[in-house]
Design an enzyme around this catalytic site. Structure first.
Site, short mmCIF file in Angstrom:
data_model
loop_
_atom_site.label_atom_id
_atom_site.label_comp_id
_atom_site.label_asym_id
_atom_site.label_seq_id
_atom_site.Cartn_x
_atom_site.Cartn_y
_atom_site.Cartn_z
N PRO A 195 0.83 -1.21 0.00
CG PRO A 195 -0.16 -1.14 2.11
CD PRO A 195 0.68 -2.00 1.23
N GLY A 226 1.92 5.14 0.69
CA GLY A 226 1.71 6.13 1.76
C GLY A 226 1.44 5.52 3.11
N GLY A 282 4.12 4.03 4.93
CA GLY A 282 5.41 3.88 5.61
C GLY A 282 6.06 2.54 5.37
CG LEU A 283 3.95 -0.56 4.99
CD1 LEU A 283 2.87 -1.60 4.68
CD2 LEU A 283 4.62 -0.90 6.33
N GLY A 284 7.57 1.57 2.45
CA GLY A 284 8.61 1.61 1.42
C GLY A 284 8.09 1.32 0.03
CB ALA A 323 12.19 2.42 -1.68
CG ASP A 370 12.12 3.99 3.07
OD1 ASP A 370 12.54 3.88 4.23
OD2 ASP A 370 11.00 4.47 2.78
C1 MEV Z 1 10.86 6.73 6.05
O1 MEV Z 1 10.65 5.34 5.83
C2 MEV Z 1 11.86 6.95 7.14
C3 MEV Z 1 12.12 8.40 7.51
O2 MEV Z 1 13.14 8.37 8.52
C4 MEV Z 1 12.57 9.24 6.33
C5 MEV Z 1 13.95 8.88 5.81
O3 MEV Z 1 14.69 8.17 6.47
O4 MEV Z 1 14.28 9.36 4.70
C6 MEV Z 1 10.90 9.06 8.14
#
Ligand code: MEV
Length: 330
Positions: free
Chosen positions: A116, A118, A120-122, A125, A167
């Site tokens: 998914p 947005g 935070g699971l990369g 990337a 990431d």
């Molecule tokens: C994002 O997965 C992690 C953060 O620390 C941003 C980054 O490291 O570039 C929030």
């Protein structure tokens, strides 16, 4: 919605690009940051784990004489007509084609991702890594890990501004990693760890979250720097805990990291209530993972059976979906 397992051993999430005639495929997996998000932007260490059961796949073929096309869940059309959210994919594709030393070619790229966006699971990337691996396969070229990283960072810079680079390493490395100052090393895991990931249902912008922490730090460095330093200590201590397999210690540090991230302004009421629901249901610890301002909560379970209970509790607390993942012993 069901709790999906992320421990599928048949996952080929870290397979290198594979070629056959004029088509090729690349894969990459999602990641979760266990400790050190945000602090890593200021040079502190961070600790990320692979999520092998959530993968992005890129299929590529030559299409000489036709404009380069991309097909994905978000957009289908020519590169020239691609909307802004496709910018990271276009940048990754271009960088990968150029990095093979053969220049740009007309291709047709199809992207399918179960990660998914947005959350935070990369996702960005992983898509860029899958694209780069597909390009490598198509051109019968090998990118070493540093070349791959450089390509993915170009896509990540378009996606997030000034990413730390964690990431890009985490989605390409099959083992848990410690990342600091642009370098990644693998972490020893003394005892398997089972985590439940719970989606808050809300999109979180990493760029916005990073900018928010930066603004806070600029306005009150004497308050914020010690918090960043404490997040760094938690990461280093947790790496030792994971080596020793000390779940209690890991869980306690997750809760402290979540409190600090909340003070840094990147939690939300929904993320906070999911952390509370996980601990009330017996999790050893829980915290937001990744940039925050939405996205997911990661909860540490005692066992696969307890993970089921935690997942039920998290869905009852409002998470639209959960996944269970095991970080294997190394
Ligand atoms: C994002 O997965 C992690 C953060 O620390 C941003 C980054 O490291 O570039 C929030």
């Amino acid at each position: 919605m069901h709790n999906s397992s992320l421990t599928d051993p048949s996952s080929t999430a870290h397979t290198r690009g594979e070629a056959s005639a004029d088509t090729a495929q690349g894969l990459a997996h999602a990641k979760a940051i266990l400790f050190g998000e945000h602090a890593v932007v200021y040079g502190s260490p961070a600790f990320a784990v692979p999520l092998h059961g959530l993968a992005a796949q890129a299929d590529i073929r030559y299409s000489p004489g036709r404009e380069t096309r991309i097909e994905s869940q978000l957009f289908a059309g020519t590169v020239l007509a691609a909307p802004e959210p496709m910018g990271p994919v276009v940048a990754g594709l271009r960088a990968a084609l150029e990095a093979t030393g053969e220049g740009i070619a007309e291709v047709e790229l199809t992207i399918r991702s179960a990660i998914p966006h947005g959350r935070g699971l990369g996702s960005s990337a992983a898509v860029a890594t899958a694209v780069a691996r597909a390009v490598a396969g198509l051109r019968e070229h090998t990118f070493d890990e540093f070349a791959l990283h450089e390509i993915v960072q170009k896509a990540e810079t378009v996606a997030h501004g000034r990413p730390s680079g964690i990431d890009a390493w985490a989605v390409a490395t099959p083992a848990p990693i410690r990342f600091q100052g642009g370098r990644a090393t693998t972490i020893e895991v003394g005892r398997p760890l089972t985590f439940v990931l719970a989606d808050s249902g809300h999109h979180g912008s990493t760029a916005e979250a990073v900018a928010g922490v930066r603004a806070l730090r600029d306005s009150a460095p004497t308050t914020i720097d010690p918090m960043i330093a404490r997040l760094a200590e938690l990461t280093e201590s947790a790496i030792d805990d994971v080596r020793r397999g000390d779940r209690d210690a890991i869980g306690g540090r997750m809760l402290e990291a979540h409190r600090l991230l909340t003070e840094l302004g990147v939690s939300t009421p929904t993320l906070g209530s999911l952390v509370d629901a996980a601990t009330a249901a017996g999790a050893r610890g829980a915290k937001l993972t990744g940039g925050g301002l939405g996205g997911c909560v990661l909860a540490l379970a005692d066992s696969a059976e307890q993970a089921e209970e935690l997942a039920d509790a998290l869905r009852a607390a409002g998470a639209p979906r959960t996944w269970t993942t095991e970080v294997s012993r190394t």
